[in-house]
Design a protein around this motif. Structure first.
Motif, mmCIF file in Angstrom:
data_model
loop_
_atom_site.group_PDB
_atom_site.id
_atom_site.type_symbol
_atom_site.label_atom_id
_atom_site.label_comp_id
_atom_site.label_asym_id
_atom_site.label_seq_id
_atom_site.Cartn_x
_atom_site.Cartn_y
_atom_site.Cartn_z
ATOM 1 N N HIS A 115 170.301 44.798 46.560
ATOM 2 C CA HIS A 115 171.261 45.657 45.884
ATOM 3 C C HIS A 115 172.673 45.065 46.001
ATOM 4 O O HIS A 115 173.016 44.490 47.023
ATOM 5 C CB HIS A 115 171.226 47.057 46.526
ATOM 6 N N ASP A 116 173.466 45.199 44.927
ATOM 7 C CA ASP A 116 174.766 44.529 44.963
ATOM 8 C C ASP A 116 175.936 45.475 45.268
ATOM 9 O O ASP A 116 177.080 45.166 44.978
ATOM 10 C CB ASP A 116 175.009 43.754 43.669
ATOM 11 N N GLY A 117 175.643 46.618 45.871
ATOM 12 C CA GLY A 117 176.721 47.525 46.248
ATOM 13 C C GLY A 117 176.705 47.776 47.746
ATOM 14 O O GLY A 117 175.638 47.894 48.346
ATOM 15 N N GLY A 118 177.883 47.808 48.345
ATOM 16 C CA GLY A 118 177.946 48.090 49.777
ATOM 17 C C GLY A 118 179.377 48.317 50.191
ATOM 18 O O GLY A 118 180.283 48.172 49.384
ATOM 19 N N ARG A 142 175.917 41.255 48.466
ATOM 20 C CA ARG A 142 174.546 41.502 48.019
ATOM 21 C C ARG A 142 173.695 41.747 49.260
ATOM 22 O O ARG A 142 173.728 40.963 50.204
ATOM 23 C CB ARG A 142 174.019 40.304 47.224
ATOM 24 N N CYS A 143 172.959 42.832 49.282
ATOM 25 C CA CYS A 143 172.175 43.194 50.463
ATOM 26 C C CYS A 143 171.030 42.202 50.658
ATOM 27 O O CYS A 143 170.227 41.999 49.752
ATOM 28 C CB CYS A 143 171.625 44.603 50.300
ATOM 29 N N CYS A 186 174.669 48.418 53.113
ATOM 30 C CA CYS A 186 174.160 48.518 51.748
ATOM 31 C C CYS A 186 174.218 49.980 51.311
ATOM 32 O O CYS A 186 173.809 50.870 52.052
ATOM 33 C CB CYS A 186 172.722 48.013 51.732
ATOM 34 N N SER A 187 174.709 50.229 50.094
ATOM 35 C CA SER A 187 174.824 51.616 49.646
ATOM 36 C C SER A 187 173.481 52.151 49.140
ATOM 37 O O SER A 187 173.347 53.317 48.844
ATOM 38 C CB SER A 187 175.907 51.736 48.572
ATOM 39 N N GLN A 188 172.476 51.307 49.045
ATOM 40 C CA GLN A 188 171.157 51.771 48.613
ATOM 41 C C GLN A 188 170.202 51.995 49.794
ATOM 42 O O GLN A 188 169.704 53.083 49.989
ATOM 43 C CB GLN A 188 170.536 50.771 47.629
ATOM 44 N N CYS A 189 169.969 50.928 50.613
ATOM 45 C CA CYS A 189 168.994 51.079 51.707
ATOM 46 C C CYS A 189 169.679 51.337 53.052
ATOM 47 O O CYS A 189 168.999 51.560 54.047
ATOM 48 C CB CYS A 189 168.088 49.860 51.792
ATOM 49 N N CYS A 215 167.435 44.441 50.378
ATOM 50 C CA CYS A 215 166.852 44.958 49.135
ATOM 51 C C CYS A 215 167.454 44.314 47.885
ATOM 52 O O CYS A 215 167.021 44.598 46.774
ATOM 53 C CB CYS A 215 167.016 46.482 49.075
#
Ligand SMILES: [Zn+2]
Length: 233
Positions: free
Chosen positions: A41-44, A35-36, A55-58, A39
């Motif tokens: 976000h739970d994808g990385g 978990r980032c 983190c795959s989002q930020c 942000c």
């Protein structure tokens, strides 16, 4: 790494490689998956160089070892894990010299590692709460008057409260704390700090120890000297 004792072979199997050690850290740090921290976000995905996760989002990168014992270290995790094993399995306390030879680092590095590991282990101990059947007693320690008055009130001595988990024929964990004196207040603070609530606690019948009964299932009884070995093994 608390729990049942691991053999050298088990340890080698589980923590013998950088991947194994990193996996152990990942499981502890993100038991439900990455978990980032930035942000939420739970994808990385992991970046192989020195255990970073992105983190795959930020796209912020997080070090796997940030905020852990291994933070900002250039040593392989395997060396750290072996050091922890050696510290935990050496009852007499391993020396920096011996550790340096065992894991092939300099003496300076070994002594820094030992310091960090001991602080981390001390922290773990300080958050442990005693449970199940516990014996509590007070004791007086030290003082300069050898052969002086024994028992409570001896001058120049330090009051200590002691709690010990009674595991039938052996002792479990122990909590000891120096106190200004044995009274309702110090006893209550000691119990709050070291015991989970509602445990079975036994002590002798000293009035200030009656405080224990407010938060615990307390039994007080006077232990005759000839019964001490039997009642308080
Ligand atoms: Zn993020």
């Amino acid at each position: 790494m608390k729990g049942k004792e691991m053999t050298l072979i088990d340890w080698q199997k589980q923590y013998g490689t950088e991947e194994g050690c990193a996996q152990a850290l990942i499981e502890r740090r993100w038991p439900e998956g990455f978990r980032c921290p930035c942000c939420g976000h739970d994808g990385g995905y992991s970046i192989k160089t020195r255990g970073y996760w992105e983190c795959s989002q930020c796209h912020k990168q997080t070090s796997l070892t940030a905020g852990t014992l291994f933070h900002s270290t250039n040593l392989p995790l395997t060396k750290w894990f072996w050091a922890i094993y050696l510290v935990a399995s050496d009852k007499g306390g391993i020396s920096a010299l011996r550790l340096s030879k065992q894991i092939n680092v300099s003496w300076i590095t070994a002594s820094r590692m030992l310091r960090k590991i001991r602080i981390a282990m001390g922290h773990r101990d300080s958050i442990y709460r005693l449970h199940e059947l516990i014996e509590i007693d007070d004791a007086l320690i030290g003082g300069r008057h050898a052969g002086g008055k024994r028992g409570r009130g001896a001058e120049g001595k330090t009051s200590v409260l002691v709690a010990i988990e009674n595991r039938e024929k052996r002792a479990g964990f122990i909590a000891m704390q120096q106190v200004s004196g044995v009274n309702g207040e110090t006893v209550s603070q000691f119990v709050k700090r070291h015991l989970s609530p509602d445990q079975c606690v036994r002590s002798d019948a000293l009035p200030s120890l009656a405080e224990i009964g407010k938060t615990q299932n307390h039994t007080a009884r006077v232990t005759p000297p000839d019964k001490a070995g039997e009642w308080l093994p």
